[in-house]
Design an enzyme around this catalytic site. Sequence first.
Site, PDB file in Angstrom:
ATOM      1  N   GLY A 498       0.801  -1.297   0.272  1.00 34.57           N
ATOM      2  CA  GLY A 498      -0.033  -0.016   0.108  1.00 34.57           C
ATOM      3  C   GLY A 498       0.973   1.287  -0.064  1.00 34.57           C
ATOM      4  N   GLY A 499       0.159   2.356   0.104  1.00 38.58           N
ATOM      5  CA  GLY A 499       1.132   3.607   0.069  1.00 38.58           C
ATOM      6  C   GLY A 499       0.067   4.612   0.332  1.00 38.58           C
ATOM      7  N   GLY A 501       0.689   9.520   1.814  1.00 35.87           N
ATOM      8  CA  GLY A 501       1.318  10.795   1.419  1.00 35.87           C
ATOM      9  C   GLY A 501       2.650  10.413   2.105  1.00 35.87           C
ATOM     10  N   VAL A 505       4.647   1.150   1.132  1.00 34.63           N
ATOM     11  CA  VAL A 505       5.044  -0.042   2.007  1.00 34.63           C
ATOM     12  C   VAL A 505       5.210  -1.340   1.309  1.00 34.63           C
ATOM     13  CG1 VAL A 505       4.408  -1.280   4.150  1.00 34.63           C
ATOM     14  CG2 VAL A 505       3.454   1.021   4.027  1.00 34.63           C
ATOM     15  N   LYS A 519       8.615   0.494   5.072  1.00 29.76           N
ATOM     16  CA  LYS A 519       7.893   1.605   4.785  1.00 29.76           C
ATOM     17  C   LYS A 519       8.962   2.819   4.167  1.00 29.76           C
ATOM     18  CE  LYS A 519       4.489   3.686   6.767  1.00 29.76           C
ATOM     19  NZ  LYS A 519       3.415   4.380   5.828  1.00 29.76           N
ATOM     20  N   ASP A 615      -3.157  11.113  12.805  1.00 28.90           N
ATOM     21  CA  ASP A 615      -3.842  10.559  11.453  1.00 28.90           C
ATOM     22  C   ASP A 615      -4.246   9.221  11.805  1.00 28.90           C
ATOM     23  OD1 ASP A 615      -4.329  10.340   8.740  1.00 28.90           O
ATOM     24  OD2 ASP A 615      -2.399   9.654   8.140  1.00 28.90           O
TER      25      ASP A 615
END
Length: 821
Positions: A498-499, A501, A505, A519, A615
């Site tokens: 995934g990825g 901002g 990863v 990451k 976050d």
Amino acid sequence: MRSRNQTWMLLSFLLLFLAPKTHFCTAADTISAGQSLIPNQTLISKDENFELGFFQPGTSPNSYIGIWYKKVSVENKTVVWVANRDTPLTDLASFELKLSEDGNLVLLNQLKVAVWSTNITSSAMNSSEVVLGDDGNLVLRNRVKPSDVFWQSFDHPTDTWLPGGNIRYDNRTKKAQLLTSWKNINDPGTGLYSLELDPTGDQYVISRNRTQRYWTSGPWNGRIFSGVPEMRSNYIYNFSYTKNENESYFTYSLYNASIVSRFVMDVSGQIKQSSWAANTKNWFLFWSQPRQQCDVYDFCGAFGMCDQNLPSCTCLDGFKPRTPKEWNITDYSGGCVRQTSLQCNTDEFSLLQNVKFPANQRSNQQSLAVPSASGADECKSACLNNCSCSAYAYSGGCSVWNGDLLSLQKTPDGDGSGIDLYLRLAASTGAKNKGTRTPAIVGAAAGIVAFLGLVFLVVWRWRIRQSVGTSKTVEGSLVAFTYRDLQNATKNFSEKLGGGGFGSVFKGTLPDTTVIAAKKLEALGQGEKQFRSEVSTIGTIQHVNLVRLRGFCSEGDKRLLVYDYMPNGSLDHHMFNQQASKMLNWKVRYQIALGTARGLTYLHEKCRDCIIHCDIKPENILLDADFCPKVADFGLAKLIGREFSRVLTTMRGTRGYLAPEWISGVAITAKADVYSYGMMLFEIISGRRNSEHSEDEMVKFFPTWAARKISEDEEVLALLDYRLEGTADVEELTRACRVACWCIQDDESHRPTMGQVVQILEGVMEVNPPPIPRTLQVLVENEGNIHFFSETTSNRSSQTRSTSSASSQTKSNISLTSSKT
């Protein structure tokens, strides 16, 4: 004699009073007939929100008339409007801004020639006045009848779009109003990038030189622009779109007038929405488009390479900046020029690996195909024999590019979407990785390489076995990996998990068979010493509900974090997936909510220094093999530093979880995480995103409907994910619903701490029905504009018995902080 002196004094006074030229007095908001504004004098709006006067941008020696925020204190003025943006003033002392005899506002030079003017013709202009409003709008109006407006700055915007203003299209004259960037940070002149309304599709577009469009908002569907889904979380801004036979326009205002917010067509080519954070005295970037800097068309100019990781521009090998002075202030529009001129047939080629397709300046096509070239050598010859050819690529077919190469992008490691491009350079430049070789040479070399590769592989595997656990340095409990270690573990970053901002990863396996998640951090401006210090701090934080940091990598500009791999992925994958096999039952959901709260409590209350996550959302809650929740990405706010807010707000899916104080400028505390947790808890309960887009293009905002149900102490099973068919502990569900609503209160002092949330969910502390948060109450009062979740989507759950009927009694009249007896 005394009488004569009195007479002369009276005459002098009358001459002074009746003099045709009077200068404007500082701190007034109005210029009347005959008055003027000179350097070192300003016009200030009634409530001192805005100020008008002469200013010099950045390091420029030139001066301009402009409007800026009065109460926003930064090193350089935040200018929102410039009158003479394309006609700068050089001899400032002899200029004045004056309301002329014909009623127009004019800027006069030392020769009393108009440099800029409102240039309006009207019979009523002889009674005009100029007023600077608290909305930032400079208005030329009828002094006798103020509602008669002759001219206003809102109709002539420069780069800033203030609340109450609009960027419109005149349906009669077929002319569009433009929001246009500055040339650069030192020059407010008309820049390359502009935002305008395209009436044919009822959408806004951004273009370069008004010819090359590279972003669109998508059409207005009656609620939002379809390409801007963030507009669904409409609790801060009030949006409206108007279209009639005269004009079409979009406008916005703020529900909370105390918030200072603006849209700017930035010199970067991005439209940016920012709010002023008074506590940090900085502009907080809330939203920008395009999200990625490199998606701005031709941002780096001809033969420039855009690297999203910085983000910045570099010239290709063999090229140099056309205008170094502008490059030093991040104005890359001039692009790059060759250091050595081409010689045509004697030129060579340099390999650019894994770059994205450039656009062709002349034809606006990505490339020209050469069907006759059946191999790499023929493709190279086709380009070499055409002196206009700048580059070629061969991948199953031959493509060539003529003229300047534009919008070249460097692709991230592990991203195989790019191509190998061969760039044409003069032979004397010393091109690297020159072109292609003949098949005979390639075949011979391939045999040697294969043999050497086999030998290398055997030796490499032997060394890995010998070096497991001994070749890596250790700082505290963390392993300091080399970049090559992680390249090998992740198979050159080939399996992307995934990825966002902060970076991408990748899944990997260490030589001892341990599975990891690596990451790759982006937008990181720290030095190695500071990075290692912050990472070492994060490495000491260990809790059953926090993702364990195993190690890191810091080599050159490469920064990576290595975590334990979580086999069940992130919470969002299970919550919002429609496959029944992946659906989480209530017991698992409740334990995930409780475990996440425990992890956040540890960060907020148990660490030496309070760590604010900033976050919290389902994507950052990972699940191990037993579905035990692990909070991920904690500590990145401090690690990323001042770039964090920019990164955070450009990530799709984050905005709906941000607390109001991110926008209003109040200091960010641990209560911001509490707000985000509350929003996520609503999604755990309902099994859907809080803000959804229905088939009828209406916005559905679940927390508003849920808060009303909870405050009125109605049946909570109506809020439960209908797929669970009412199978839930009602007392647990009640606790979860109430604590979620308390968590999203506007005033952070009304929100519980995460420690209190844990106690409530554990049943140690009980809680009253909460009030509806003020921002949600605004939406309730405007139900005609918002389509809330209806009970038809949840009534199946409300009609089903709970698995724990004994716990269906909820207690009332007990405060949030009282203990259960």
